[in-house]
Design an enzyme around this catalytic site. Structure first.
Site, PDB file in Angstrom:
ATOM      1  N   HIS A 240      11.508  -3.797  -7.604  1.00 32.63           N
ATOM      2  CA  HIS A 240      10.458  -4.750  -8.003  1.00 32.63           C
ATOM      3  C   HIS A 240      10.528  -4.958  -9.499  1.00 32.63           C
ATOM      4  CE1 HIS A 240       8.912  -0.652  -7.652  1.00 32.63           C
ATOM      5  NE2 HIS A 240       8.136  -0.891  -8.692  1.00 32.63           N
TER       6      HIS A 240
ATOM      7  N   GLU B 268       8.118   4.408  -8.679  1.00 33.55           N
ATOM      8  CA  GLU B 268       7.320   5.064  -7.636  1.00 33.55           C
ATOM      9  C   GLU B 268       7.542   4.463  -6.252  1.00 33.55           C
ATOM     10  OE1 GLU B 268       3.284   5.204  -9.135  1.00 33.55           O
ATOM     11  OE2 GLU B 268       3.765   7.162 -10.035  1.00 33.55           O
TER      12      GLU B 268
ATOM     13  N   HIS C  93       8.208  -6.055 -12.583  1.00 33.21           N
ATOM     14  CA  HIS C  93       6.833  -6.267 -13.030  1.00 33.21           C
ATOM     15  C   HIS C  93       6.826  -7.444 -14.010  1.00 33.21           C
ATOM     16  CE1 HIS C  93       5.208  -2.157 -11.880  1.00 33.21           C
ATOM     17  NE2 HIS C  93       6.496  -1.884 -11.919  1.00 33.21           N
TER      18      HIS C  93
HETATM   19  P1  AMP Z   1       6.725   1.453 -10.144  1.00 31.07           P
HETATM   20  O1  AMP Z   1       6.179   2.652 -10.882  1.00 31.07           O
HETATM   21  O2  AMP Z   1       7.573   0.575 -11.027  1.00 31.07           O
HETATM   22  O3  AMP Z   1       7.418   1.846  -8.863  1.00 31.07           O
HETATM   23  O4  AMP Z   1       5.485   0.541  -9.800  1.00 31.07           O
HETATM   24  C1  AMP Z   1       4.866   0.510  -8.556  1.00 31.07           C
HETATM   25  C2  AMP Z   1       3.713  -0.470  -8.657  1.00 31.07           C
HETATM   26  O5  AMP Z   1       3.310  -0.818  -7.359  1.00 31.07           O
HETATM   27  C3  AMP Z   1       2.475   0.077  -9.383  1.00 31.07           C
HETATM   28  O6  AMP Z   1       2.170  -0.772 -10.487  1.00 31.07           O
HETATM   29  C4  AMP Z   1       1.391   0.025  -8.301  1.00 31.07           C
HETATM   30  O7  AMP Z   1       0.122  -0.298  -8.815  1.00 31.07           O
HETATM   31  C5  AMP Z   1       1.929  -1.038  -7.367  1.00 31.07           C
HETATM   32  N1  AMP Z   1       1.472  -0.958  -5.982  1.00 31.07           N
HETATM   33  C6  AMP Z   1       1.485   0.130  -5.167  1.00 31.07           C
HETATM   34  N2  AMP Z   1       1.008  -0.201  -3.950  1.00 31.07           N
HETATM   35  C7  AMP Z   1       0.700  -1.513  -3.989  1.00 31.07           C
HETATM   36  C8  AMP Z   1       0.174  -2.455  -3.054  1.00 31.07           C
HETATM   37  N3  AMP Z   1      -0.146  -2.080  -1.792  1.00 31.07           N
HETATM   38  N4  AMP Z   1      -0.018  -3.732  -3.442  1.00 31.07           N
HETATM   39  C9  AMP Z   1       0.286  -4.111  -4.697  1.00 31.07           C
HETATM   40  N5  AMP Z   1       0.799  -3.292  -5.632  1.00 31.07           N
HETATM   41  C10 AMP Z   1       1.001  -2.003  -5.287  1.00 31.07           C
END
Ligand code: AMP
Length: 126
Positions: A110, A105, A112
């Protein structure tokens, strides 16, 4: 919505803004190569995101375009963050979502780090 990995790097993505301190985060770690912070919507007792400092959209451009030093520095930072969070002995899970099928997203690479409980299946069963 998952990202379109064919687009150019977007300097206005939320993790680019966190790296520039334009929006707040719960910072965990920083070094020359990487920055780590708590996920805003944790999916486990420990849910930390580690991002490279370079402008990489996802695993594909990072693994093909990043320097050896960037890759080594980033991988070592992920391990350091997990160890410093007390997760090395009980264990933890790493996850990278890449592109549309990976349901990525945020268009800045990143990793996790999930920990603090027992995990079972690798991915949810459909
Ligand atoms: P992905 O689906 O791997 O792109 O994961 C994106 C992650 O970013 C999700 O787990 C969200 O909860 C996290 N996320 C989005 N905005 C923020 C933010 N401002 N601070 C910390 N985490 C975020």
């Amino acid at each position: 919505m998952p990202i379109d990995p064919t687009l150019a790097y977007d300097d206005h993505n939320v993790f680019a803004k966190i790296l520039r301190s334009e929006i707040p985060c719960r910072k965990v770690y920083e070094d020359q190569w990487a920055f780590a912070f708590h996920d805003i919507n944790p999916q486990a007792p420990v849910h930390i995101l580690v991002v490279p400092k370079g402008r990489y959209i996802g695993w594909d451009d990072f693994s093909t375009q990043a320097s050896e030093a960037e890759i080594a520095g980033f991988v070592r930072a992920v391990g350091t963050v997990a160890r410093d969070a007390g997760l090395a002995e009980p264990g933890y899970r790493l996850l990278v979502n890449m592109g549309q099928h990976g349901h990525q997203e945020v268009p800045h690479l990143h990793v996790h780090i999930f920990g603090g409980r027992q995990f079972t299946y690798m991915i949810p069963r459909e």
